[in-house]
Design a protein around this motif. Structure first.
Motif, PDB file in Angstrom:
ATOM      1  N   ILE A 115      43.941  56.469  31.162  1.00 48.78           N
ATOM      2  CA  ILE A 115      44.954  55.366  31.235  1.00 48.78           C
ATOM      3  C   ILE A 115      45.189  54.460  29.990  1.00 48.78           C
ATOM      4  N   SER A 116      44.119  53.959  29.293  1.00 50.68           N
ATOM      5  CA  SER A 116      44.288  53.110  28.236  1.00 50.68           C
ATOM      6  C   SER A 116      44.871  54.183  27.040  1.00 50.68           C
ATOM      7  N   ARG A 117      44.425  55.402  26.916  1.00 52.30           N
ATOM      8  CA  ARG A 117      44.998  56.065  25.806  1.00 52.30           C
ATOM      9  C   ARG A 117      46.566  56.414  26.072  1.00 52.30           C
ATOM     10  N   VAL A 118      47.050  56.368  27.393  1.00 51.42           N
ATOM     11  CA  VAL A 118      48.446  56.640  27.695  1.00 51.42           C
ATOM     12  C   VAL A 118      49.080  55.434  27.268  1.00 51.42           C
ATOM     13  N   ALA A 119      48.501  54.307  27.785  1.00 49.65           N
ATOM     14  CA  ALA A 119      49.226  53.096  27.373  1.00 49.65           C
ATOM     15  C   ALA A 119      49.038  52.877  25.839  1.00 49.65           C
ATOM     16  N   ALA A 120      48.210  53.086  25.168  1.00 53.65           N
ATOM     17  CA  ALA A 120      48.138  53.031  23.876  1.00 53.65           C
ATOM     18  C   ALA A 120      49.176  53.875  22.918  1.00 53.65           C
ATOM     19  N   LEU A 121      49.812  55.169  23.721  1.00 57.10           N
ATOM     20  CA  LEU A 121      50.884  55.812  23.271  1.00 57.10           C
ATOM     21  C   LEU A 121      51.879  55.132  23.353  1.00 57.10           C
ATOM     22  N   ILE A 122      52.254  54.784  24.645  1.00 52.25           N
ATOM     23  CA  ILE A 122      53.223  53.954  24.860  1.00 52.25           C
ATOM     24  C   ILE A 122      53.544  52.621  24.131  1.00 52.25           C
ATOM     25  N   SER A 123      52.526  51.955  23.898  1.00 50.23           N
ATOM     26  CA  SER A 123      52.519  50.431  23.173  1.00 50.23           C
ATOM     27  C   SER A 123      52.882  50.788  21.683  1.00 50.23           C
ATOM     28  N   SER A 124      52.644  51.950  21.118  1.00 48.13           N
ATOM     29  CA  SER A 124      52.880  52.203  19.739  1.00 48.13           C
ATOM     30  C   SER A 124      54.262  52.175  19.724  1.00 48.13           C
ATOM     31  N   TYR A 125      55.068  53.091  20.508  1.00 47.88           N
ATOM     32  CA  TYR A 125      56.393  53.189  20.505  1.00 47.88           C
ATOM     33  C   TYR A 125      57.165  51.802  20.392  1.00 47.88           C
ATOM     34  N   PHE A 126      56.728  50.980  21.711  1.00 49.07           N
ATOM     35  CA  PHE A 126      57.157  49.601  21.983  1.00 49.07           C
ATOM     36  C   PHE A 126      56.932  48.849  20.795  1.00 49.07           C
ATOM     37  N   VAL A 127      55.773  48.763  20.300  1.00 45.24           N
ATOM     38  CA  VAL A 127      55.420  47.882  19.265  1.00 45.24           C
ATOM     39  C   VAL A 127      56.428  48.044  17.729  1.00 45.24           C
ATOM     40  N   ASP A 128      56.300  49.342  17.572  1.00 45.57           N
ATOM     41  CA  ASP A 128      56.977  50.033  16.394  1.00 45.57           C
ATOM     42  C   ASP A 128      58.544  49.964  16.352  1.00 45.57           C
ATOM     43  N   ASP A 129      59.427  49.439  17.737  1.00 39.07           N
ATOM     44  CA  ASP A 129      60.722  49.467  17.902  1.00 39.07           C
ATOM     45  C   ASP A 129      61.135  48.148  17.340  1.00 39.07           C
ATOM     46  N   TYR A 130      61.626  48.023  16.098  1.00 39.79           N
ATOM     47  CA  TYR A 130      61.952  46.830  15.424  1.00 39.79           C
ATOM     48  C   TYR A 130      63.445  46.176  16.162  1.00 39.79           C
ATOM     49  N   SER A 131      63.557  46.825  17.015  1.00 37.54           N
ATOM     50  CA  SER A 131      64.860  46.232  17.624  1.00 37.54           C
ATOM     51  C   SER A 131      64.517  45.329  18.833  1.00 37.54           C
ATOM     52  N   ILE A 132      63.322  45.504  19.230  1.00 37.34           N
ATOM     53  CA  ILE A 132      62.634  44.484  19.901  1.00 37.34           C
ATOM     54  C   ILE A 132      61.795  43.377  19.307  1.00 37.34           C
ATOM     55  N   SER A 133      61.995  42.091  19.540  1.00 40.80           N
ATOM     56  CA  SER A 133      61.540  41.050  18.529  1.00 40.80           C
ATOM     57  C   SER A 133      59.978  40.980  18.916  1.00 40.80           C
ATOM     58  N   THR A 134      59.282  40.387  17.980  1.00 46.51           N
ATOM     59  CA  THR A 134      57.904  40.415  17.921  1.00 46.51           C
ATOM     60  C   THR A 134      57.664  39.309  18.927  1.00 46.51           C
ATOM     61  N   THR A 135      58.366  38.256  19.548  1.00 47.61           N
ATOM     62  CA  THR A 135      58.128  37.189  20.438  1.00 47.61           C
ATOM     63  C   THR A 135      58.109  37.914  21.818  1.00 47.61           C
ATOM     64  N   THR A 136      59.128  38.990  21.994  1.00 48.37           N
ATOM     65  CA  THR A 136      59.323  39.493  23.113  1.00 48.37           C
ATOM     66  C   THR A 136      58.109  40.576  23.395  1.00 48.37           C
ATOM     67  N   ILE A 137      57.650  41.356  22.430  1.00 52.03           N
ATOM     68  CA  ILE A 137      56.330  42.054  22.347  1.00 52.03           C
ATOM     69  C   ILE A 137      55.029  41.167  22.731  1.00 52.03           C
ATOM     70  N   ALA A 138      55.080  40.169  22.040  1.00 48.63           N
ATOM     71  CA  ALA A 138      53.853  39.121  22.678  1.00 48.63           C
ATOM     72  C   ALA A 138      53.858  38.682  24.030  1.00 48.63           C
ATOM     73  N   ILE A 139      55.001  38.405  24.260  1.00 50.11           N
ATOM     74  CA  ILE A 139      55.085  37.818  25.734  1.00 50.11           C
ATOM     75  C   ILE A 139      54.842  38.981  26.805  1.00 50.11           C
ATOM     76  N   VAL A 140      55.355  40.207  26.593  1.00 47.44           N
ATOM     77  CA  VAL A 140      54.965  41.384  27.287  1.00 47.44           C
ATOM     78  C   VAL A 140      53.325  41.590  27.638  1.00 47.44           C
ATOM     79  N   LEU A 141      52.759  41.534  26.445  1.00 40.07           N
ATOM     80  CA  LEU A 141      51.464  41.806  26.133  1.00 40.07           C
ATOM     81  C   LEU A 141      50.553  40.474  26.796  1.00 40.07           C
ATOM     82  N   ALA A 142      51.015  39.212  26.759  1.00 34.66           N
ATOM     83  CA  ALA A 142      50.508  38.347  27.511  1.00 34.66           C
ATOM     84  C   ALA A 142      50.409  38.345  28.966  1.00 34.66           C
ATOM     85  N   VAL A 143      51.757  38.960  29.291  1.00 36.82           N
ATOM     86  CA  VAL A 143      51.849  38.924  30.885  1.00 36.82           C
ATOM     87  C   VAL A 143      50.972  40.067  31.263  1.00 36.82           C
ATOM     88  N   VAL A 144      50.920  41.022  30.822  1.00 37.30           N
ATOM     89  CA  VAL A 144      49.722  42.310  31.046  1.00 37.30           C
ATOM     90  C   VAL A 144      48.411  41.747  30.960  1.00 37.30           C
TER      91      VAL A 144
END
Length: 167
Positions: A115-144
């Motif tokens: 599961i962690s490897r699948v999450a790492a794969l998904i998160s790499s696309y999520f974090v590298d998507d520069y249309s999503i702000s760094t603040t949004t990414i940090a908040i999503v990770l904080a909620v998880v």
């Protein structure tokens, strides 16, 4: 790790994407976190140490979401966050043998690693998507991290208990 990489990638104007700040944070935070867990587990129970590592990770993500990427505070928050994540893994390695038999532990940890490897794969696309702000990414990770920290409250404490009695 990917968020820290993106955090420093945004602040550098270089064409080179390799950032020594990220390397410094990742390599030294692991050593410091192992020492931190070694001493923390001597004085705190496992549940408390585990929970506080998640709280520190959440706190660092909130700081990273609210400060400039070039500030010293951001560097400190990134370091603290990486240290907390490594500490979480270290406490996991201490707790799971105390809670479960080898058979249960190997199956569960194998499944969770998958599961962690699948999450790492998904998160790499999520974090590298520069249309999503760094603040949004940090908040999503904080909620998880917050959901995980709350779930830790339901795991049995193992410090000072008979090691022959397992679930």
């Amino acid at each position: 790790i990917l968020l820290i990489d993106r955090f420093y990638d945004m602040s550098s104007g270089d064409d080179c994407t390799f950032d020594y700040s990220m390397l410094f944070i990742n390599s030294t935070a692991e050593l410091v976190s192992i020492l931190f867990v070694f001493f923390a587990l001597q004085y705190l129970n496992r549940s408390t140490a585990h929970w506080w590592c998640y709280v520190i990770a959440i706190f660092s993500l909130v700081i990273m979401a609210s400060v400039s990427t070039t500030s010293t505070v951001a560097f400190g928050a990134a370091y603290l966050g990486r240290m907390a994540i490594t500490s979480i893994d270290t406490v996991n390695c201490v707790r799971t043998p105390e809670l479960y038999t080898t058979e249960v532990r190997t199956i569960a940890l194998s499944f969770l690693f998958f599961i962690s490897r699948v999450a790492a794969l998904i998160s790499s696309y999520f974090v590298d998507d520069y249309s999503i702000s760094t603040t949004t990414i940090a908040i999503v990770l904080a909620v998880v991290n917050a959901v995980t920290a709350i779930s830790l409250l339901y795991i049995r404490e193992t410090k000072g208990q008979d090691m022959d009695v397992r679930i």
